[in-house]
Design a protein around this motif. Structure first.
Motif, PDB file in Angstrom:
ATOM      1  N   ALA A   1       0.856  -0.950  -0.168  1.00  0.00           N
ATOM      2  CA  ALA A   1       0.061  -0.168   0.050  1.00  0.00           C
ATOM      3  C   ALA A   1       0.312   1.676  -0.315  1.00  0.00           C
ATOM      4  O   ALA A   1       0.479   1.933  -0.323  1.00  0.00           O
ATOM      5  CB  ALA A   1      -0.643   0.029   0.792  1.00  0.00           C
ATOM      6  N   ASP A   2       2.019   1.006   0.589  1.00  0.00           N
ATOM      7  CA  ASP A   2       2.502   2.575   0.718  1.00  0.00           C
ATOM      8  C   ASP A   2       4.110   2.488  -0.601  1.00  0.00           C
ATOM      9  O   ASP A   2       4.724   3.550  -0.769  1.00  0.00           O
ATOM     10  CB  ASP A   2       3.693   2.089   1.753  1.00  0.00           C
ATOM     11  CG  ASP A   2       2.836   2.596   2.936  1.00  0.00           C
ATOM     12  OD1 ASP A   2       1.808   3.075   3.228  1.00  0.00           O
ATOM     13  OD2 ASP A   2       3.840   1.788   4.414  1.00  0.00           O
ATOM     14  N   SER A   3       3.783   1.389  -1.569  1.00  0.00           N
ATOM     15  CA  SER A   3       4.596   1.316  -3.142  1.00  0.00           C
ATOM     16  C   SER A   3       4.015   2.224  -3.420  1.00  0.00           C
ATOM     17  O   SER A   3       3.167   2.451  -3.829  1.00  0.00           O
ATOM     18  CB  SER A   3       4.781   0.134  -3.310  1.00  0.00           C
ATOM     19  OG  SER A   3       5.135  -0.675  -2.442  1.00  0.00           O
ATOM     20  N   ALA A   4       4.927   2.858  -4.854  1.00  0.00           N
ATOM     21  CA  ALA A   4       5.028   3.682  -5.481  1.00  0.00           C
ATOM     22  C   ALA A   4       4.957   2.636  -6.910  1.00  0.00           C
ATOM     23  O   ALA A   4       4.685   1.696  -7.019  1.00  0.00           O
ATOM     24  CB  ALA A   4       5.837   5.005  -6.113  1.00  0.00           C
ATOM     25  N   LEU A   5       3.359   3.464  -7.553  1.00  0.00           N
ATOM     26  CA  LEU A   5       3.384   2.489  -9.115  1.00  0.00           C
ATOM     27  C   LEU A   5       4.445   2.229 -10.007  1.00  0.00           C
ATOM     28  O   LEU A   5       5.438   3.457  -9.882  1.00  0.00           O
ATOM     29  CB  LEU A   5       2.300   3.065  -9.964  1.00  0.00           C
ATOM     30  CG  LEU A   5       0.857   2.599  -9.444  1.00  0.00           C
ATOM     31  CD1 LEU A   5      -0.493   3.072 -10.094  1.00  0.00           C
ATOM     32  CD2 LEU A   5       0.536   1.168  -9.123  1.00  0.00           C
ATOM     33  N   VAL A   6       5.334   0.818 -10.167  1.00  0.00           N
ATOM     34  CA  VAL A   6       5.945   0.985 -11.413  1.00  0.00           C
ATOM     35  C   VAL A   6       6.080   0.279 -12.647  1.00  0.00           C
ATOM     36  O   VAL A   6       5.045  -0.279 -12.499  1.00  0.00           O
ATOM     37  CB  VAL A   6       6.930  -0.066 -10.935  1.00  0.00           C
ATOM     38  CG1 VAL A   6       8.302  -0.538 -11.363  1.00  0.00           C
ATOM     39  CG2 VAL A   6       7.717   0.977  -9.246  1.00  0.00           C
ATOM     40  N   ASP A   7       6.393   1.090 -13.315  1.00  0.00           N
ATOM     41  CA  ASP A   7       5.833   0.919 -14.713  1.00  0.00           C
ATOM     42  C   ASP A   7       6.487  -0.291 -15.263  1.00  0.00           C
ATOM     43  O   ASP A   7       7.653  -0.856 -15.121  1.00  0.00           O
ATOM     44  CB  ASP A   7       6.513   1.900 -15.789  1.00  0.00           C
ATOM     45  CG  ASP A   7       5.669   1.404 -17.081  1.00  0.00           C
ATOM     46  OD1 ASP A   7       5.526   0.586 -17.557  1.00  0.00           O
ATOM     47  OD2 ASP A   7       5.553   2.506 -18.152  1.00  0.00           O
ATOM     48  N   VAL A   8       5.992  -1.729 -15.176  1.00  0.00           N
ATOM     49  CA  VAL A   8       6.659  -2.604 -16.056  1.00  0.00           C
ATOM     50  C   VAL A   8       5.700  -3.514 -17.497  1.00  0.00           C
ATOM     51  O   VAL A   8       5.655  -4.560 -16.867  1.00  0.00           O
ATOM     52  CB  VAL A   8       6.239  -3.883 -14.526  1.00  0.00           C
ATOM     53  CG1 VAL A   8       6.622  -3.696 -13.249  1.00  0.00           C
ATOM     54  CG2 VAL A   8       4.215  -4.102 -14.221  1.00  0.00           C
ATOM     55  N   THR A   9       5.384  -2.562 -17.932  1.00  0.00           N
ATOM     56  CA  THR A   9       4.810  -2.752 -19.111  1.00  0.00           C
ATOM     57  C   THR A   9       5.906  -4.048 -20.165  1.00  0.00           C
ATOM     58  O   THR A   9       5.518  -4.556 -20.869  1.00  0.00           O
ATOM     59  CB  THR A   9       4.933  -1.213 -19.753  1.00  0.00           C
ATOM     60  OG1 THR A   9       3.594  -0.360 -19.174  1.00  0.00           O
ATOM     61  CG2 THR A   9       3.791  -1.973 -21.066  1.00  0.00           C
ATOM     62  N   ASP A  10       7.079  -3.482 -20.350  1.00  0.00           N
ATOM     63  CA  ASP A  10       8.419  -4.244 -21.256  1.00  0.00           C
ATOM     64  C   ASP A  10       8.458  -5.792 -19.881  1.00  0.00           C
ATOM     65  O   ASP A  10       9.121  -5.464 -18.861  1.00  0.00           O
ATOM     66  CB  ASP A  10       9.562  -3.860 -21.296  1.00  0.00           C
ATOM     67  CG  ASP A  10       9.032  -2.554 -22.367  1.00  0.00           C
ATOM     68  OD1 ASP A  10       7.852  -2.877 -23.241  1.00  0.00           O
ATOM     69  OD2 ASP A  10       9.993  -2.015 -22.926  1.00  0.00           O
ATOM     70  N   LEU A  11       8.352  -6.726 -19.722  1.00  0.00           N
ATOM     71  CA  LEU A  11       8.371  -7.517 -18.986  1.00  0.00           C
ATOM     72  C   LEU A  11       8.915  -9.250 -19.955  1.00  0.00           C
ATOM     73  O   LEU A  11       8.184  -9.199 -21.545  1.00  0.00           O
ATOM     74  CB  LEU A  11       6.557  -8.159 -18.500  1.00  0.00           C
ATOM     75  CG  LEU A  11       6.347  -9.294 -17.266  1.00  0.00           C
ATOM     76  CD1 LEU A  11       7.433  -9.159 -16.649  1.00  0.00           C
ATOM     77  CD2 LEU A  11       5.071  -9.973 -17.433  1.00  0.00           C
ATOM     78  N   ASP A  12       9.652 -10.012 -19.729  1.00  0.00           N
ATOM     79  CA  ASP A  12       9.731 -11.017 -19.706  1.00  0.00           C
ATOM     80  C   ASP A  12       9.241 -11.677 -19.345  1.00  0.00           C
ATOM     81  O   ASP A  12       8.998 -12.631 -18.034  1.00  0.00           O
ATOM     82  CB  ASP A  12      11.229 -11.756 -18.918  1.00  0.00           C
ATOM     83  CG  ASP A  12      11.279 -12.810 -20.190  1.00  0.00           C
ATOM     84  OD1 ASP A  12      10.873 -13.456 -20.311  1.00  0.00           O
ATOM     85  OD2 ASP A  12      12.797 -13.006 -20.708  1.00  0.00           O
TER      86      ASP A  12
END
Length: 409
Positions: free
Chosen positions: A279-290
């Motif tokens: 809940a305390d984490s910022a959203l991280v862009d993980v669009t490119d994913l293996d």
């Protein structure tokens, strides 16, 4: 252009407690590694593509309002839906922004990673091979993968193909420990570039003791790794080729594909996908994913409309013969999951508030949550959000509520 959300703002207030739903019970455990910003859209966009049954102009409706709420109240950057109504008319709707960094629009009917919805594609492929006599549904998996499945409380002689497809094998999910969980917290963002072979994932699972329930239902991504390996053994060809040639191409699912080895980017128009572990984490862009980390348990990319087409064709008898479809729909009702929920062979059934039944699966993978269903009367909906935010568990319940609304309105 939509207003760009400020990634430094606090998360939105969550709504009040909700009763458990099929999605909150299943999708979170089916996330391939489960156990933010305040997304304020400047505008929401709805679209109706030129499709065989589509007609009329884009319009706000109860589904559009539900997508808007997912963005406004749950804080997901983007939400997409494809709906087929009782008259066979199709419409595609979106809300939010497609990229938090640029504020780009959400592509109508954009591609998303569909997570554990992939299991239904795999199960259908297995059942086609059952119908052809190449696989025996009640054969021990030892017959196809000799000597491969051995562990603490696990023996391939005692586990059938059916056990894999309905999650009664007792084999632990490879996502139950490191590197997917660190001190009990999902750590997907740290392994987005990790290429891994299915046998390596199997080794992670077999290093853990079997689940204590014996033949009781215990959702495990490892079951579908093994199902994928059995398809490859039975066909002598890669799993991706079998799924593509048996399901994707015959159904004309032009926006659906199984990623190539090592492929990380999503090929077509898509919203960016985000992940937050707490809940305390910022959203991280993980669009490119293996997505080799998911493989047969959840690596397929598709669109909401293609998923509607797939599940509608499946339930309409266009993929499996009646005998195999009946086996797929023969659900068990696991203890501890909501009343009205059943799990078949890679297919779920959910009792709707209007008395109908929705057939589908649901899926979660780093960056995306997808939920939907089709009814025997021909209605269909798929809803996807472009975030897997473990700190916002209510989002999964709200997805299920929106599916129910769409299918019962």
């Amino acid at each position: 252009m939509p207003q760009q959300p400020d990634p430094q703002q606090s998360r939105p207030q969550q709504r009040g407690p909700r009763r458990p739903t099929r999605t909150s019970a299943l999708v979170l455990v089916s996330a391939f590694a489960v156990g933010a910003a305040l997304a304020v859209p400047g505008a929401a966009f709805a679209g109706d593509r030129e499709r065989p049954h589509g007609q009329g102009k884009p319009r706000a409706d109860v589904v559009q309002q539900g997508l808007d709420r997912l963005v406004r109240e749950d804080g997901v950057p983007a939400a997409l839906a494809s709906v087929t109504d009782r008259k066979g008319r199709d419409r595609d709707l979106v809300a939010g922004v497609g990229d938090l960094a640029t504020g780009a629009r959400v592509p109508v009917d954009g591609q998303v990673r569909i997570g554990s919805n992939s299991k239904t594609f795999v199960a259908a492929t297995v059942l086609q091979l059952v119908g052809e006599g190449a696989i025996g549904l009640d054969d021990p998996i030892e017959a196809y993968l000799p000597g491969l499945v051995r562990g603490d409380g696990v023996d391939g002689h005692d586990i059938t193909v059916r056990d894999l497809l309905q999650h009664t094998s007792g084999i632990r999910s490879y996502t139950d420990g490191p590197p997917f969980l660190q001190d009990g917290v999902p750590d997907l963002a740290a392994i987005t570039d990790w290429y891994v072979e299915p046998h390596e994932l199997l080794d992670l699972a077999l290093a853990m003791p079997a689940s204590g329930g014996g033949k009781a239902f215990a959702y495990s991504n490892t079951n579908y790794l093994l199902a994928g390996l059995i398809v490859q053994k039975a066909t002598g060809r890669p799993l991706a080729e079998a799924i593509t040639e048996r399901i994707i191409e015959p159904l004309g699912l032009r926006s659906t594909y199984v990623p190539d080895r090592g492929e990380r980017a999503i090929r077509g128009p898509h919203p960016h996908g985000y992940f937050a572990a707490t809940a305390d984490s910022a959203l991280v862009d993980v669009t490119d994913l293996d997505s080799s980390q998911a493989w047969a348990s959840g690596d397929i990319v598709s669109t909401p409309s293609d998923l509607n087409a797939f599940f509608s064709a499946l339930l309409g008898g266009k993929i499996l013969r009646p005998a195999e479809l009946a086996q797929m729909k023969a659900v068990i009702t696991p203890d501890g999951l909501p009343e009205g929920f059943g799990y078949g062979l890679g297919l779920t059934s959910t009792a709707l508030s209007c008395g109908d039944v929705a057939w589908g699966h649901g899926g979660a993978i780093a960056g995306y949550l997808t939920e939907g269903g089709v009814t025997d009367s021909g209605r269909a909906v798929t809803v996807a959000v472009a975030a897997l935010d473990v700190g916002q568990p209510d989002t999964t319940a709200h997805l299920a509520e929106l599916v129910d609304t769409a299918l019962c309105s």
